[in-house]
Design a protein around this motif. Structure first.
Motif, PDB file in Angstrom:
ATOM      1  N   LYS A  61     -10.567 -35.788 -18.175  1.00 27.46           N
ATOM      2  CA  LYS A  61     -10.082 -35.892 -19.540  1.00 27.46           C
ATOM      3  C   LYS A  61      -9.897 -37.361 -19.916  1.00 27.46           C
ATOM      4  O   LYS A  61      -9.283 -38.124 -19.160  1.00 27.46           O
ATOM      5  N   PRO A  62     -10.430 -37.769 -21.058  1.00 26.48           N
ATOM      6  CA  PRO A  62     -10.247 -39.172 -21.462  1.00 26.48           C
ATOM      7  C   PRO A  62      -8.791 -39.476 -21.762  1.00 26.48           C
ATOM      8  O   PRO A  62      -8.069 -38.639 -22.306  1.00 26.48           O
ATOM      9  N   SER A  63      -8.343 -40.639 -21.366  1.00 24.44           N
ATOM     10  CA  SER A  63      -6.954 -41.027 -21.585  1.00 24.44           C
ATOM     11  C   SER A  63      -6.704 -41.263 -23.073  1.00 24.44           C
ATOM     12  O   SER A  63      -7.556 -41.778 -23.799  1.00 24.44           O
ATOM     13  N   ARG A  64      -5.501 -40.877 -23.485  1.00 20.14           N
ATOM     14  CA  ARG A  64      -5.135 -41.064 -24.885  1.00 20.14           C
ATOM     15  C   ARG A  64      -4.734 -42.516 -25.128  1.00 20.14           C
ATOM     16  O   ARG A  64      -3.957 -43.092 -24.371  1.00 20.14           O
ATOM     17  N   LYS A  65      -5.276 -43.089 -26.173  1.00 25.47           N
ATOM     18  CA  LYS A  65      -4.993 -44.475 -26.503  1.00 25.47           C
ATOM     19  C   LYS A  65      -4.356 -44.546 -27.882  1.00 25.47           C
ATOM     20  O   LYS A  65      -4.568 -43.673 -28.731  1.00 25.47           O
ATOM     21  N   GLN A  86     -16.581 -40.997 -32.380  1.00 25.34           N
ATOM     22  CA  GLN A  86     -16.141 -40.831 -31.007  1.00 25.34           C
ATOM     23  C   GLN A  86     -17.267 -40.259 -30.164  1.00 25.34           C
ATOM     24  O   GLN A  86     -17.966 -39.340 -30.580  1.00 25.34           O
ATOM     25  N   THR A 120     -17.302 -35.893 -24.946  1.00 17.19           N
ATOM     26  CA  THR A 120     -16.937 -35.800 -23.537  1.00 17.19           C
ATOM     27  C   THR A 120     -17.943 -34.913 -22.819  1.00 17.19           C
ATOM     28  O   THR A 120     -18.186 -33.780 -23.233  1.00 17.19           O
ATOM     29  N   HIS A 140     -22.698 -37.601 -16.999  1.00 19.88           N
ATOM     30  CA  HIS A 140     -22.311 -39.006 -17.031  1.00 19.88           C
ATOM     31  C   HIS A 140     -23.088 -39.812 -15.994  1.00 19.88           C
ATOM     32  O   HIS A 140     -23.565 -40.923 -16.280  1.00 19.88           O
TER      33      HIS A 140
END
Length: 593
Positions: free
Chosen positions: A110-114, A159, A162, A168
């Motif tokens: 999961k991509p980190s929240r920024k 964006q 994912t 990837h």
């Protein structure tokens, strides 16, 4: 009923939950001080839990639908709209994604929240607190005010989707991250997943994009799908003529990667050759034929216009083809052509990149949908037995160049350690043999009596792939196939002897000959009319023809070796010079003393 109509959905939840309460508990509930009139259904306080009877369901009531438990190890992708709402599907390969077990297919991080302002660089610490320094210099930046980043510009950037860790790795490194996970996926059952929908007499209109590789036509042509669709067209056409329900699929044959063929190939002659090979493969009726190049955007406009006319406002388009035939690359190019609506499908020169069905909406007008399907496995292709490194040598990525030999009977041509041609008998003195294959594959021409020694001494070494001596035995048994050919011209090739997934020998002669093709057991070898009749006017020499990749590697190794030797010599000369300088200095000091 009138009271229930006036209540909102949130107030109806506790009322509807009374269905799961036993009659005894319901009577006790209505007699409580919280509800003075048992005939009027009142909302209950949320602080009082309602005990459920043993016969009732243990799940609490909710207005949201409960998602079905869909297994991860499936190849259905997001075909069904009902299941795709509850399970995350990788937009690159179509596998069901999960973030719990990295040893299972579909794993993703999961991509980190920024913070939404992290692109505005407000988190940077000023490098100087002096008042005379401008604000930009305090932030450590030097830029013009008009080029400053604003929230609007940052938010406008789309964006990135994912994707799973496999996609990837393929996108950034060109290889599968964990090859062991490939064995956990079940085989893609085309008949069960797609075939029954194509064969259905009801439903929306179906258009089948049959994608075939121009450089490996017979190896990538899906005969099983062609026969299934042809039988469906015949049966449903008969039913439609009788006034019954009959959904007749439309077949659009798409020949991709035509940029790999030499520019001297005649388009008219090649189209005639393709139609003949397609009929031999099992297609009785082709609605239209398109020859395209997704890399150079050749033929995409006419293909898109044709598909839009055939599919209608609500039809389904199925992209079907063998592994590594170029379906995902073609769909991405079509998406860019129609307005950039899809660019997420993973592209890689690795067979079996797409793992599940990927539904693409919004590419065609109306409610028409496009489905990218997993590549069909052809076990008779030689690439299915090769490792990733060996597949890179066999993969054709540039325009084919002819390598021609003028040889006599009793001579042999090796294509790496994968295939060889023996000229056993001829009615003429010499024949012309042109090799059409990847330029990275080394060749060898010599006498047939030395072929067994070549196999023992050079397979896995100078003749790669296979890479390594151990891989020769792993690929299987070496078998022979005999062919009788005849030709009427020296100036052009008349027949091809093609191996699935590898390439072909083009034979040119004015007379008759008996040839033998040697390759590993189970690999498909066909004799066909020549697809490229041209041959090179410059002939290869006898012995080894080193491939380009080997020669480049040798040049790089020799260059690094020369540089190291030069550095060593330079270092030795410096040491010698320093020694001489120190000696002369000591002598001068002694003389002065």
């Amino acid at each position: 009923m009138l009271i229930a109509r006036k209540l909102s959905a949130l107030k109806l939840k506790p009322i509807l939950s009374l269905r799961f309460v036993s009659p005894l508990q319901r009577s006790q509930l209505f007699s409580s001080p919280f509800c003075s009139n048992p005939r009027i259904l009142c909302p209950l306080p949320s602080a009082i839990p309602l005990p459920l009877s043993p016969s009732s369901s243990s799940q609490p009531f909710s207005s949201k639908p409960i998602p079905p438990e869909s297994p991860l190890l499936t190849r259905d992708g997001n075909y069904s709209e009902a299941t795709s709402r509850f399970s995350l599907v990788c937009p690159g390969c179509g596998v069901h994604m999960q973030d719990t077990n990295p040893k299972h297919p579909g794993f993703f991080v999961k991509p980190s929240r920024k913070d939404s302002n992290y692109r505005l660089l407000t988190h940077l610490v000023p490098v100087d607190d002096e008042s005379e320094c401008p604000d930009l210099l305090k932030r450590g930046l030097v830029m013009e005010p008009e080029h400053q980043k604003s929230e609007e510009n940052v938010n406008e950037k789309a964006q990135k989707p994912t994707v799973c860790s496999r996609c990837h790795s393929l996108r950034h490194y060109g290889k599968v991250k964990d090859p062991a996970l490939e064995n956990l996926l079940p085989d893609f059952d085309f008949d069960h997943t797609i075939g029954r929908r194509l064969a259905s007499t009801t439903g929306t209109r179906s258009v089948v994009l049959l994608v075939v590789d121009a450089a490996d036509f017979d190896g990538s042509f899906p005969k099983k799908v062609a026969k299934l669709v042809s039988a469906t067209i015949e049966d449903n056409s008969t039913a439609w003529k009788q006034g019954k329900s009959g959904n007749v699929p439309r077949v659009v044959l798409v020949v991709t990667k035509i940029d790999l063929l030499p520019s001297s190939v005649s388009p008219t002659r090649f189209e005639h050759w393709v139609r003949q090979r397609a009929r031999d493969g099992g297609i009785n009726k082709i609605t239209s034929l398109h020859m395209v190049s997704a890399v150079r955007d050749w033929g995409l406009k006419s293909l898109v216009e044709d598909v839009i006319d055939l599919v209608g406002p609500r039809g389904n388009v199925w992209a079907v083809g063998a592994q590594n035939a170029g379906k995902s690359t073609l769909i991405n190019s079509i998406g860019k052509h129609v307005g950039g609506k899809i660019t997420q499908l993973t592209e890689a020169p690795v067979p079996g990149t797409t793992l599940g069905i990927i539904r693409v909406e919004g590419m065609f007008p109306g409610q028409a949908k496009l489905f990218d399907t997993p590549g069909l496995l052809n076990p008779r292709q030689i690439t299915t037995r090769l490792t990733r490194e060996e597949q890179k040598l066999v993969h054709i990525s540039k325009e084919l160049k002819p390598r021609t030999y003028r040889i006599k009977a009793g001579h042999t041509i090796h294509v790496a350690g994968l295939m060889r041609l023996d000229v056993e008998e001829t009615s003429v003195d010499t024949i012309y043999v042109t090799v059409w294959a990847s330029p990275y594959l080394p060749l060898h021409m010599g006498k047939t009596e030395n072929a067994s020694k070549i196999l023992e001494d050079h397979f896995g070494n100078q003749l790669q792939p296979p890479i390594g001596k151990d891989r020769v035995a792993e690929l299987g048994k070496w078998v022979r196939r005999e062919f009788h050919v005849c030709g009427s011209s020296w100036d052009s090739s008349c027949m091809d002897a093609a191996a699935a997934g590898l390439g072909w020998f083009a034979i040119g002669l004015k007379g008759e000959a008996v040839l033998s093709i040697w390759t590993y057991e189970g690999i498909k070898v066909v004799l066909r009319s020549s697809v490229i009749p041209d041959r090179s006017n410059f002939f290869e020499d006898a012995g080894f023809t080193v491939s380009k990749i080997v020669s480049k590697a040798d040049q790089a190794a020799n260059k690094s070796l020369d540089q190291s030797e030069r550095k060593k010599k330079k270092g030795d000369s410096k040491v010698h010079l320093l020694a001489e300088t120190s000696t002369s200095k000591a002598r001068s000091e002694c003389d002065s003393a």
